[in-house]
Motif scaffolding. Structure first.
Motif, PDB file in Angstrom:
ATOM      1  N   HIS A  64       2.266  16.604  -4.101  1.00 44.55           N
ATOM      2  CA  HIS A  64       2.343  15.217  -4.637  1.00 44.55           C
ATOM      3  C   HIS A  64       1.084  14.401  -4.538  1.00 44.55           C
ATOM      4  CE1 HIS A  64       3.760  10.984  -4.103  1.00 44.55           C
ATOM      5  NE2 HIS A  64       4.733  11.371  -4.958  1.00 44.55           N
ATOM      6  N   ALA A  65       0.960  13.550  -5.572  1.00 43.99           N
ATOM      7  CA  ALA A  65      -0.225  12.814  -5.584  1.00 43.99           C
ATOM      8  C   ALA A  65       0.225  11.505  -6.240  1.00 43.99           C
ATOM      9  CB  ALA A  65      -1.493  13.498  -6.746  1.00 43.99           C
ATOM     10  N   SER A  66      -0.380  10.483  -5.659  1.00 42.12           N
ATOM     11  CA  SER A  66       0.073   9.028  -6.400  1.00 42.12           C
ATOM     12  C   SER A  66      -1.044   8.085  -6.140  1.00 42.12           C
ATOM     13  CB  SER A  66       1.432   8.538  -5.638  1.00 42.12           C
ATOM     14  OG  SER A  66       1.089   8.642  -4.137  1.00 42.12           O
ATOM     15  N   ALA A  67      -0.710   6.929  -6.934  1.00 44.71           N
ATOM     16  CA  ALA A  67      -1.634   5.806  -6.863  1.00 44.71           C
ATOM     17  C   ALA A  67      -0.592   4.694  -7.087  1.00 44.71           C
ATOM     18  CB  ALA A  67      -2.688   5.722  -7.980  1.00 44.71           C
TER      19      ALA A  67
ATOM     20  N   PHE B  28       2.738  -1.312  -9.757  1.00 42.29           N
ATOM     21  CA  PHE B  28       2.930  -0.249 -10.705  1.00 42.29           C
ATOM     22  C   PHE B  28       2.478   0.843  -9.923  1.00 42.29           C
ATOM     23  CE2 PHE B  28       0.646   2.336 -13.501  1.00 42.29           C
ATOM     24  CZ  PHE B  28       1.585   2.558 -14.425  1.00 42.29           C
ATOM     25  N   GLY B  29       3.364   2.094 -10.095  1.00 39.76           N
ATOM     26  CA  GLY B  29       2.882   3.245  -9.666  1.00 39.76           C
ATOM     27  C   GLY B  29       2.907   4.382 -10.431  1.00 39.76           C
ATOM     28  N   ILE B  30       2.105   5.437 -10.406  1.00 42.54           N
ATOM     29  CA  ILE B  30       2.090   6.554 -11.191  1.00 42.54           C
ATOM     30  C   ILE B  30       1.997   7.856 -10.061  1.00 42.54           C
ATOM     31  CG2 ILE B  30      -0.637   6.377 -11.304  1.00 42.54           C
ATOM     32  CD1 ILE B  30      -0.206   7.745 -13.966  1.00 42.54           C
ATOM     33  N   SER B  31       2.779   8.614 -10.181  1.00 46.25           N
ATOM     34  CA  SER B  31       2.646   9.968  -9.322  1.00 46.25           C
ATOM     35  C   SER B  31       2.937  11.334 -10.106  1.00 46.25           C
ATOM     36  CB  SER B  31       4.096   9.885  -8.255  1.00 46.25           C
ATOM     37  OG  SER B  31       5.081  10.124  -9.045  1.00 46.25           O
ATOM     38  N   TYR B  32       2.266  12.327  -9.523  1.00 42.88           N
ATOM     39  CA  TYR B  32       2.510  13.655 -10.114  1.00 42.88           C
ATOM     40  C   TYR B  32       3.251  14.495  -8.738  1.00 42.88           C
ATOM     41  CZ  TYR B  32       1.547  18.665 -10.796  1.00 42.88           C
ATOM     42  OH  TYR B  32       1.646  20.014 -10.730  1.00 42.88           O
ATOM     43  N   SER B  33       4.398  14.978  -9.297  1.00 41.94           N
ATOM     44  CA  SER B  33       5.101  15.426  -7.876  1.00 41.94           C
ATOM     45  C   SER B  33       5.791  16.989  -8.485  1.00 41.94           C
ATOM     46  CB  SER B  33       6.392  14.532  -7.494  1.00 41.94           C
ATOM     47  OG  SER B  33       7.173  14.336  -8.639  1.00 41.94           O
TER      48      SER B  33
ATOM     49  N   THR C 283       5.389  10.630 -13.247  1.00 42.34           N
ATOM     50  CA  THR C 283       6.147   9.494 -13.237  1.00 42.34           C
ATOM     51  C   THR C 283       5.522   8.232 -13.197  1.00 42.34           C
ATOM     52  OG1 THR C 283       7.855  10.658 -12.180  1.00 42.34           O
ATOM     53  CG2 THR C 283       8.243   8.504 -12.116  1.00 42.34           C
ATOM     54  N   LEU C 284       6.054   7.202 -14.049  1.00 45.25           N
ATOM     55  CA  LEU C 284       5.219   5.868 -14.113  1.00 45.25           C
ATOM     56  C   LEU C 284       6.486   4.994 -13.812  1.00 45.25           C
ATOM     57  CD1 LEU C 284       3.583   6.228 -17.647  1.00 45.25           C
ATOM     58  CD2 LEU C 284       2.635   6.504 -15.372  1.00 45.25           C
ATOM     59  N   ALA C 285       6.243   3.981 -13.115  1.00 41.51           N
ATOM     60  CA  ALA C 285       7.212   3.223 -12.421  1.00 41.51           C
ATOM     61  C   ALA C 285       6.800   1.861 -12.005  1.00 41.51           C
ATOM     62  CB  ALA C 285       7.667   3.711 -11.018  1.00 41.51           C
ATOM     63  N   TYR C 286       7.710   0.782 -11.904  1.00 40.28           N
ATOM     64  CA  TYR C 286       7.098  -0.487 -11.714  1.00 40.28           C
ATOM     65  C   TYR C 286       8.467  -1.281 -10.989  1.00 40.28           C
ATOM     66  CZ  TYR C 286       5.907  -5.356 -12.680  1.00 40.28           C
ATOM     67  OH  TYR C 286       5.577  -6.597 -12.305  1.00 40.28           O
ATOM     68  N   GLY C 287       8.078  -1.933  -9.965  1.00 42.12           N
ATOM     69  CA  GLY C 287       9.027  -2.473  -9.164  1.00 42.12           C
ATOM     70  C   GLY C 287       8.820  -3.753  -8.666  1.00 42.12           C
ATOM     71  N   GLY C 288       9.827  -4.755  -8.412  1.00 40.59           N
ATOM     72  CA  GLY C 288       9.393  -6.049  -8.164  1.00 40.59           C
ATOM     73  C   GLY C 288      10.172  -6.543  -6.806  1.00 40.59           C
ATOM     74  N   ASN C 289       9.809  -7.844  -6.265  1.00 41.66           N
ATOM     75  CA  ASN C 289      10.523  -8.358  -5.066  1.00 41.66           C
ATOM     76  C   ASN C 289      10.714  -9.798  -5.592  1.00 41.66           C
ATOM     77  OD1 ASN C 289      10.866  -9.954  -2.801  1.00 41.66           O
ATOM     78  ND2 ASN C 289       9.107  -8.966  -1.717  1.00 41.66           N
ATOM     79  N   TYR C 290      12.073  -9.995  -5.475  1.00 41.89           N
ATOM     80  CA  TYR C 290      12.595 -11.251  -5.581  1.00 41.89           C
ATOM     81  C   TYR C 290      13.200 -11.969  -4.619  1.00 41.89           C
ATOM     82  CZ  TYR C 290      15.582 -15.280  -7.515  1.00 41.89           C
ATOM     83  OH  TYR C 290      16.147 -16.472  -7.597  1.00 41.89           O
ATOM     84  N   ASN C 291      12.281 -12.929  -3.959  1.00 38.29           N
ATOM     85  CA  ASN C 291      12.478 -13.707  -2.800  1.00 38.29           C
ATOM     86  C   ASN C 291      12.694 -12.855  -1.498  1.00 38.29           C
ATOM     87  OD1 ASN C 291      12.540 -16.459  -1.726  1.00 38.29           O
ATOM     88  ND2 ASN C 291      14.633 -16.417  -1.976  1.00 38.29           N
ATOM     89  N   ASP C 292      11.891 -11.733  -1.365  1.00 43.84           N
ATOM     90  CA  ASP C 292      11.929 -11.091  -0.222  1.00 43.84           C
ATOM     91  C   ASP C 292      13.554 -10.511   0.083  1.00 43.84           C
ATOM     92  OD1 ASP C 292       9.334 -10.679   0.174  1.00 43.84           O
ATOM     93  OD2 ASP C 292       9.213 -12.536   1.553  1.00 43.84           O
ATOM     94  N   LYS C 293      14.355 -10.676  -0.890  1.00 42.21           N
ATOM     95  CA  LYS C 293      15.665 -10.232  -0.724  1.00 42.21           C
ATOM     96  C   LYS C 293      16.214  -9.059  -1.629  1.00 42.21           C
ATOM     97  CE  LYS C 293      18.532 -12.296   1.531  1.00 42.21           C
ATOM     98  NZ  LYS C 293      19.400 -11.996   3.051  1.00 42.21           N
TER      99      LYS C 293
END
Length: 518
Positions: A106-109, A126-131, A232-242
């Motif tokens: 597994h390798a990631s940034a 934003f994340g990118i990984s090889y698994s 894998t290319l991924a994107y995640g967000g945080n709304y109001n820490d909830k």
């Protein structure tokens, strides 16, 4: 296609095509199983992805976990895998071990934006990984003293069922030249040219085996390599820490190869010393899938989450090869006229078969929760649904009728063989300053409809430890997976005359994740 393509045409489906659909149903399942994978931390937690974040495994697990990041990181996970197989065949026990080191299991940034304190949408990453999603590496050997049958008996039953004449078997054989050598286009044609089966008369059927009486020592070997890897290319967000949401796209590359040999060693036979049946398969493929995930923090002590992963839509190209080799007592064998002759050939390969097809893997869904024990750690659990009965396979490689038969036949076989499953995972982490200790386990339910003779469920156990610094981190983990499967070298009309090898596998993975924050 993984059947023998006969020049005469009429014996293709009759001799070997009747079980082709079940073969490809099995292929669809093989490329759909997902092993425990990812960073050492997540593997040590039992492979839980649904309701925990802040780890690069979220990229392909639950991408909503990327919303927990507050700084960027890069990491790599070397893995050592040891596969130990035990076989039980007609009362004989054999053990085989094989190990392999992979520099990048597994390798990631992960690249994290600065928090927006004045906005409800805060951090995003934003994340990118090889698994390495699956490893196909396996090796086993089985032996057994068989007094009831040989592979030769299967060939006799198949050719007699087809009603093929000697002229048709001759048409399925090319003697070649001194430089190219012989080539058969069906298994019965190869056995016929080796004088292992002989016709009862001019028109052929019924055929008989040159030796149908002698007991034999059977030896089978299987050696498989390859893997299913995913970018894998991924994107995640945080709304109001909830509320944490994310999505990802995965691109798979599949490589699979195996070599299989069944050797029938005849005991005190007047005709044969041994007969080998060789088989090899090489498969390459690519696929694509997508995942949507969500995690909701109810309060500082509890959060829950889930993810939905589309089927992986894959296309495959394969080459299937076979060969037959025989060794005769004193170099001679009894021919159809009842006299001893010296065969022209002792080894005959079959024409390699190329085939292209597509597979739709199962839909997957997961739901889980995490309970935090103040700042001392947490316990997390996940329930996973895998829709194996919804797998599909189709092709455009044949004519219209063949394509339709392949699709409908494979769907029918999948529904007859596989069922949807629910898997359970649980894990926990204990924290003392910069030190982390982890443990987990998982239960992967048996995906087969027929569970009367063997339980094919898998148990996963994991342990790990790690340290977290201001600029770097390191995690060490180990997993143990146990499972059982069955391999039947051949089948006959009478089930009492053939046997199956029960294969018990223990797979140990040891992985080290090292990473740096920036």
């Amino acid at each position: 296609m993984r059947t023998s393509i006969a020049i005469s045409g009429c014996i293709v489906g009759l001799l070997s095509g009747f079980n082709a659909f079940s073969q490809y149903a099995g292929d669809a399942f093989r490329y759909s199983e997902i092993n425990q994978n990812g960073t050492a931390r997540f593997q040590s937690l039992g492979g839980n992805h649904a309701a925990i974040g802040g780890d690069a495994s979220s990229i392909f697990g639950n991408p909503a976990g990327l919303g927990f990041y507050n700084r960027s990181e890069v990491a790599i996970t070397p893995v050592y895998t040891s596969v130990n197989s035990k076989t039980d065949y007609i009362g004989d026990i054999n053990n085989t071990s094989k190990g392999k080191f992979n520099l990048a299991g597994h390798a990631s940034a992960v690249f994290t934006s600065q928090p927006g304190f004045q906005r409800k949408w805060k951090r995003s990453s934003f994340g990118i990984s090889y698994s390495r999603q699956q490893s196909f590496r396996q090796e086993y050997r089985f032996t057994g003293f068989n007094q009831n049958s040989a592979y030769l008996n299967k060939v006799v039953e198949d050719v007699n069922r087809s009603g093929a004449t000697p002229s048709q078997l001759e048409a399925d054989f090319d003697p070649g030249t001194s430089s190219s050598g012989p080539l058969a286009y069906s298994i019965p044609a190869a056995y016929y040219q080796l004088y292992l089966i002989n016709p009862s008369g001019v028109n052929g059927p019924p055929y008989t085996a040159v030796d149908n009486e002698s007991p034999l020592e059977q030896v089978g070997t299987y050696n498989a390599t390859g893997a299913n890897t995913q970018w894998t290319l991924a994107y995640g967000g945080n709304y109001n820490d909830k509320l944490y949401v994310g999505g990802s796209v995965g691109i798979n590359r599949i490589r699979y190869k195996y070599d299989r040999v069944l050797q029938d060693n005849y005991v005190d036979s007047p005709e044969l010393n041994w007969v080998d049946q060789h088989e090899g398969l090489t498969v390459t493929g690519v696929g694509i899938n997508a995942t949507l995930g969500i995690i909701y923090k109810v309060n500082p002590l509890f959060q829950f989450g889930g993810s939905l992963t589309t089927p992986t839509f894959s296309s495959y190209r394969e080459t299937f090869s076979q060969a037959v080799e025989a060794n005769y007592v004193d170099g001679q064998v009894t021919g159809p006229e009842g006299t001893l002759i010296t065969p022209d050939y002792t080894y005959i390969p079959l024409a390699a078969n190329d085939f292209e097809y597509r597979v739709v893997s199962p839909f997957r869904g997961s739901l889980g929760g995490t309970v935090f024990i103040k700042n001392d750690g947490f316990i997390t659990g996940t329930v996973e649904y895998v829709g194996y009965a919804g797998m599909r396979a189709n092709t455009s490689y044949l004519d219209d009728a063949g394509n339709r038969d392949f699709k409908e036949g494979t769907i029918r076989e999948i529904k007859d063989i596989y069922r949807n499953t629910v898997n359970v995972r649980v894990g926990g982490e204990y924290r003392v300053g910069k030190f982390r200790a982890r443990a987990g386990m998982g239960y992967m339910a048996d995906p087969y409809v027929d569970r009367a003779n063997i339980d094919r469920s898998r148990l996963l156990y994991s342990l790990g430890a790690g340290v977290r610094g201001d600029r770097f981190f390191a995690d060490l983990g180990g997993t143990l997976s146990t499972s059982k499967s069955v391999y039947t070298p051949y089948t006959l009309n009478n089930p009492a005359f053939y046997s199956s090898a029960v294969i018990s596998d223990k797979t140990v993975n040891v992985m080290l994740t090292v990473g740096a924050f920036f």
